[in-house]
Design an enzyme around this catalytic site. Sequence first.
Site, PDB file in Angstrom:
ATOM      1  N   LYS A 272     -29.737  36.321  12.681  1.00  0.00           N
ATOM      2  CA  LYS A 272     -31.082  35.741  12.536  1.00  0.00           C
ATOM      3  C   LYS A 272     -32.050  36.675  13.255  1.00  0.00           C
ATOM      4  O   LYS A 272     -31.715  37.271  14.293  1.00  0.00           O
ATOM      5  CB  LYS A 272     -31.091  34.347  13.187  1.00  0.00           C
TER       6      LYS A 272
ATOM      7  N   CYS B 263     -42.157  38.309   8.682  1.00  0.00           N
ATOM      8  CA  CYS B 263     -41.934  36.855   8.710  1.00  0.00           C
ATOM      9  C   CYS B 263     -43.152  36.130   8.132  1.00  0.00           C
ATOM     10  O   CYS B 263     -44.273  36.345   8.594  1.00  0.00           O
ATOM     11  CB  CYS B 263     -41.669  36.370  10.131  1.00  0.00           C
TER      12      CYS B 263
ATOM     13  N   SER C  59     -38.783  36.397   2.077  1.00  0.00           N
ATOM     14  CA  SER C  59     -39.184  35.305   1.176  1.00  0.00           C
ATOM     15  C   SER C  59     -40.660  35.446   0.799  1.00  0.00           C
ATOM     16  O   SER C  59     -41.432  36.111   1.492  1.00  0.00           O
ATOM     17  CB  SER C  59     -38.922  33.950   1.847  1.00  0.00           C
TER      18      SER C  59
HETATM   19  O1  RRO Z   1     -37.897  32.162  10.872  1.00  0.00           O
HETATM   20  C1  RRO Z   1     -38.578  32.121   9.831  1.00  0.00           C
HETATM   21  O2  RRO Z   1     -39.427  31.228   9.612  1.00  0.00           O
HETATM   22  C2  RRO Z   1     -38.457  33.149   8.792  1.00  0.00           C
HETATM   23  C3  RRO Z   1     -38.419  34.492   9.059  1.00  0.00           C
HETATM   24 BR1  RRO Z   1     -38.398  35.176  10.787  1.00  0.00          BR
HETATM   25  C4  RRO Z   1     -38.396  35.413   7.993  1.00  0.00           C
HETATM   26  O3  RRO Z   1     -38.403  36.647   8.153  1.00  0.00           O
HETATM   27  N1  RRO Z   1     -38.394  34.907   6.723  1.00  0.00           N
HETATM   28  C5  RRO Z   1     -38.417  33.579   6.479  1.00  0.00           C
HETATM   29  O4  RRO Z   1     -38.414  33.182   5.303  1.00  0.00           O
HETATM   30  N2  RRO Z   1     -38.436  32.709   7.519  1.00  0.00           N
END
Ligand code: RRO
Length: 278
Positions: free
Chosen positions: A38, A120, A187
């Site tokens: 993560k 993100c 995403s």
């Molecule tokens: O943790 C998130 O909300 C998140 C991250 Br860091 C990311 O790079 N992509 C995503 O869809 N969620």
Amino acid sequence: MKLSLPYHSVYNAAGCRCTTATDLDELNQSMADAILTKSCTLDPRVGNPNPKYYDNGTNSINCNGLENMGYASYLQWYKNNRPNKPFILSVAGLSVEDNITIIRAAQEASVDAIELNLSCPNLQGTPISYDLDEFNTVLNEIIFYADIKVPFGLKLPVYNNPTELKRVAKMIDLRSDYISFITCSNSLPNGIVYDSTRQPIVSRVLGGCGGGPLMKSIILGQVYQFRQCLPNIDIIACGGMTTIDDIKDAWTAGANHCQVGTSLMVQGTEIFDKLKYD
Ligand code: RRO
């Protein structure tokens, strides 16, 4: 430094079943070709309130908000477990200084690679990798001060504007001594899913969307365009990869490796058995 992964590797996308130590144990025991963590910050984070993830079996939305154990716990897991497949740390520090600290520590711990996530979709304001002047400055600072000496890559957002994509490719090409891979893509930001009572399905209303055939088409397009600009860099396709045919499409578009996100969330780590082929 070149990314050293088995030919045509298939492994998890950052954020998908890789947040806790148990998640990493499961990836370690699975047929995934590598373990990607993560995205981590300096300090642990609980992320946004629940519900922060939803899928309908094909498409997903998340407003996770960078929930993670903090970089030191990921490096500790690596030290304790010494997996017999590559271990890649996804780094999403909240400042340039944090990113430099985490990258230095990760190199000290001899991780196999670092995937820097400046894309993100769930933090306040514009993701750095969408603000190309800022992206350029931040990359300069991180590369200069972090003294990159392990395979280092970038998790990119989707660039729908081809001129912008070419500019990003140029920025990467100019730093090809340091940036050896890119992951296409994060995403798609700021979608909404409502439940049957017309309530937003995730707590922050808006979230990053992924999975499914539409996402796959978008990702194949990103891979293809970056491959044309960057013949020598490793490209990792991420988005809508569910079947072996999807993965073969990604190789065709120019990917070297594939990450699996939503389908891993839906099917669990057994998906990696299904995605093995000769
Ligand atoms: O943790 C998130 O909300 C998140 C991250 Br860091 C990311 O790079 N992509 C995503 O869809 N969620």
